[in-house]
Design a protein around this motif. Sequence first.
Motif, short mmCIF file in Angstrom:
data_model
loop_
_atom_site.label_atom_id
_atom_site.label_comp_id
_atom_site.label_asym_id
_atom_site.label_seq_id
_atom_site.Cartn_x
_atom_site.Cartn_y
_atom_site.Cartn_z
N LEU A 44 -8.90 11.86 12.14
CA LEU A 44 -8.10 11.63 10.94
C LEU A 44 -9.06 11.28 9.81
CD1 LEU A 44 -4.92 9.68 10.27
CD2 LEU A 44 -6.97 8.84 9.20
N LYS A 45 -8.88 11.93 8.68
CA LYS A 45 -9.69 11.60 7.51
C LYS A 45 -8.73 11.19 6.41
CE LYS A 45 -11.52 14.92 5.13
NZ LYS A 45 -12.17 16.05 4.56
N LEU A 46 -8.99 10.02 5.83
CA LEU A 46 -8.12 9.55 4.77
C LEU A 46 -8.91 9.49 3.47
CD1 LEU A 46 -5.22 8.48 4.39
CD2 LEU A 46 -6.10 6.17 4.72
N GLU A 47 -8.36 10.07 2.41
CA GLU A 47 -9.05 10.09 1.13
C GLU A 47 -8.08 9.74 0.02
OE1 GLU A 47 -11.11 13.93 0.47
OE2 GLU A 47 -10.84 14.21 2.61
N ASP A 48 -8.62 9.40 -1.15
CA ASP A 48 -7.74 9.27 -2.30
C ASP A 48 -7.60 10.66 -2.95
OD1 ASP A 48 -9.91 9.73 -3.92
OD2 ASP A 48 -10.01 7.69 -4.72
N GLU A 49 -6.89 10.70 -4.07
CA GLU A 49 -6.61 12.02 -4.65
C GLU A 49 -7.87 12.70 -5.19
OE1 GLU A 49 -5.83 9.04 -5.99
OE2 GLU A 49 -5.02 9.25 -8.02
N ASN A 50 -8.97 11.92 -5.34
CA ASN A 50 -10.21 12.51 -5.83
C ASN A 50 -11.22 12.78 -4.73
OD1 ASN A 50 -9.32 12.34 -8.54
ND2 ASN A 50 -9.71 10.13 -8.46
N GLY A 51 -10.82 12.57 -3.50
CA GLY A 51 -11.73 12.86 -2.39
C GLY A 51 -12.58 11.68 -1.95
N MET A 52 -12.34 10.50 -2.51
CA MET A 52 -13.10 9.32 -2.05
C MET A 52 -12.55 8.89 -0.69
SD MET A 52 -15.33 8.23 -4.28
CE MET A 52 -15.55 6.49 -3.92
N ILE A 53 -13.46 8.66 0.26
CA ILE A 53 -13.03 8.30 1.62
C ILE A 53 -12.45 6.88 1.63
CG2 ILE A 53 -13.88 7.83 3.96
CD1 ILE A 53 -13.84 10.78 3.46
N ILE A 54 -11.32 6.72 2.33
CA ILE A 54 -10.68 5.40 2.47
C ILE A 54 -10.67 5.07 3.96
CG2 ILE A 54 -8.51 4.13 2.15
CD1 ILE A 54 -7.82 6.24 -0.01
N SER A 55 -10.90 3.80 4.26
CA SER A 55 -10.85 3.43 5.67
C SER A 55 -9.39 3.14 6.05
CB SER A 55 -11.80 2.27 5.84
OG SER A 55 -11.39 1.46 6.80
N PRO A 56 -8.85 3.84 7.03
CA PRO A 56 -7.42 3.67 7.33
C PRO A 56 -7.11 2.33 8.01
CG PRO A 56 -8.41 5.29 8.80
CD PRO A 56 -9.50 4.83 7.89
N LYS A 57 -5.97 1.76 7.65
CA LYS A 57 -5.56 0.50 8.27
C LYS A 57 -4.53 0.83 9.37
CE LYS A 57 -3.24 -3.72 6.95
NZ LYS A 57 -2.10 -3.96 6.14
N VAL A 58 -4.95 0.71 10.60
CA VAL A 58 -4.03 1.04 11.70
C VAL A 58 -3.25 -0.21 12.08
CG1 VAL A 58 -3.86 1.95 14.05
CG2 VAL A 58 -5.67 2.76 12.53
N GLU A 59 -1.92 -0.09 12.04
CA GLU A 59 -1.07 -1.25 12.36
C GLU A 59 -0.43 -1.07 13.72
OE1 GLU A 59 1.70 -2.32 9.26
OE2 GLU A 59 0.37 -1.52 7.72
N GLN A 60 -0.21 -2.18 14.39
CA GLN A 60 0.52 -2.15 15.66
C GLN A 60 2.00 -2.34 15.32
OE1 GLN A 60 -1.19 -1.61 18.48
NE2 GLN A 60 0.65 -1.65 19.78
N LEU A 61 2.85 -1.40 15.65
CA LEU A 61 4.26 -1.49 15.24
C LEU A 61 5.03 -2.44 16.16
CD1 LEU A 61 4.92 2.30 14.65
CD2 LEU A 61 4.64 0.56 12.88
N PRO A 62 5.79 -3.37 15.57
CA PRO A 62 6.55 -4.30 16.41
C PRO A 62 7.88 -3.69 16.85
CG PRO A 62 6.84 -4.85 14.11
CD PRO A 62 5.99 -3.60 14.14
#
Length: 614
Positions: free
Chosen positions: A224-242
């Motif tokens: 999975l690659k997460l970026e903003d609208e300009n292509g800057m890489i964002i580190s994804p925040k993975v949450e544990q769903l309750p």
Amino acid sequence: MCGIVGYTGKRPVVDILLDGLEQLEYRGYDSSGVALKCSESIKVYKAEGKLKNLREELAPHAYELTKSTSGIGHIRWATHGSPTVVNAHPHTCNCGNLVIVHNGIIENYKELRAELEAKGCKFKSQTDTETVAHLVASIYGEVRNLTKAVQLATKKLEGAYALCIMHNDEPGVIVATKRNAPLIIGVGENEFYIASDVPAFIKHTKKAIYLNDNQVATVTPDALKLEDENGMIISPKVEQLPWEPVALSKMGYKHFMLKEIHEQPDVIRNILVGKLHTSDTPIVLDEVKLTKQTLKDLNRIQIIACGTSLHAAMVGKYIIEGFCGIPVDVEASSEYIYRKTVTDAHTLVIGVSQSGETADTLTAIKQSKSRGSHILIITNRPDSAMAREADSLVPVSAGIEVSVAATKSYVAQLTSFYLLALYMAEVKGTMEQAELTALKAEMLILPQKIEQILAHKDEIQRCARKYSNTRDFIYIARGINYPTALEGALKLKEISYINATGYPAGELKHGPIAMLDETMPVLSILMKGSVYEKLLSNSEEAKARNARMVALTNSTDPKLDDLFDFIIRVPEVNELLSPIIAVIPLQLIAYYIAEFLGKDVDQPRNLAKSVTVE
Ligand code: G6P
């Protein structure tokens, strides 16, 4: 409104998409479709109407499609273009290599469509979505990279969207992005899910990433690659769903709506646990982060909501003003957001929403937050977009409500409003101790009173039968039950399509009385208390015009027998708490009339449970 599901991984995709869409049917059900990456091309299947039609459409191809392990699906609530197969999603570019599903509205689609048509794109549907398919495809032709094409295309879009896009030249890749519409990525082992809501994938994984506006996610089975609208890489925040996967069952009831009506006593009990222990102890509302000082400094409260939640908000105004002496305004979110509202740091803004994602309410909340108001959200979805904007979050804990017509979530919202109003009154010291104690004592026994009503539902069913042939229905009430009249009428309209209207009874003679004759049923919500006698006079006025009179009352006054053709009795209750009691028979009347008329009670025509477009 509209549900999106996507999957890329190692397993056959068709059933994953169909099962996911089934969980999202509450978002719309007028047509559906899937796009599946097959060896040579992307294949698209669509059907008009309920999801079972798409299942039937796909059944003959089941064997050949088992090899497909990536795809996107959509269930639609039509905004642009009628619910036909042509307008159903996924939409494609002209060559069919690019497919797209969309939730939201592209507001500048006409301009974009004209530009694209001028460049030679041929449109097949009336939808705004097809514009995005052609737009991304035309940019893809230049950049040959789907993520990049989506980033460039979305810069040109105005409005709201959650999008999932695939291209035949990038097998296994799905690009997802959103603005003002929900989209969540489920993270599995060598597989990713994308959906408008958690139930679509919760049985496969509890790990999820909630996309923020303008983020672009590119998923393949392994990455999975997460970026903003300009292509800057964002580190994804993975949450544990309750969350636990819930097998949605009617538990022997004919419809979810009837089951949910019967769950209401337990819903109230669950909400009160930990918050209201005894009539002598203070209300505990740890979720409310307003300090004693901020509460004292408040000079006004605004409550914003839509639909049934708006009716809960109206009761909220009545009790907060009555208990706490703070002026309260209530407004439909869709009206609030397009005028110059006066709100500041001394205003408490309360958003009420079962789903926590209604577009108008979300926009209103964001507007008032930017002006410095404290935002308190009352919602059944503590993981929703609205909850994420909250300074104070009051979860209503009604459990999943499947029926599109809200019942238990309404009673849960009302209960939360009572707790909130009593809590604020205690902190501010605006109520006599004796009155506080009496109200709290009565709140604790509300569930038993609802059970008494449910035990006599046959009587309500008889009433429903008697009036099921009517074309119109008028509900009248005064004071704190005026919102109950609106809610009762809304329930009947929503599921039986009978033209029902709620009026404050004092307004009857200013116009609506002209409609009364021997064909018109008038239901009077006659709860003992400050406006009982006034409402009785208004009922007499209606009777004098030969209307067919029905009473919903907790009075045993014998003179009612002459005035009303049918009387539904409910238990004694303090007038201030009576909206919680009075709404139950109205929900049942609506249910039984719709059921008697053979309507699709749980999924009424044209409606959706979650409205993510303005
Ligand atoms: C839709 C639903 C209604 C609901 C309204 C507001 O119209 O059909 O039942 O009351 O949206 O939704 P919310 O989730 O904000 O309470």
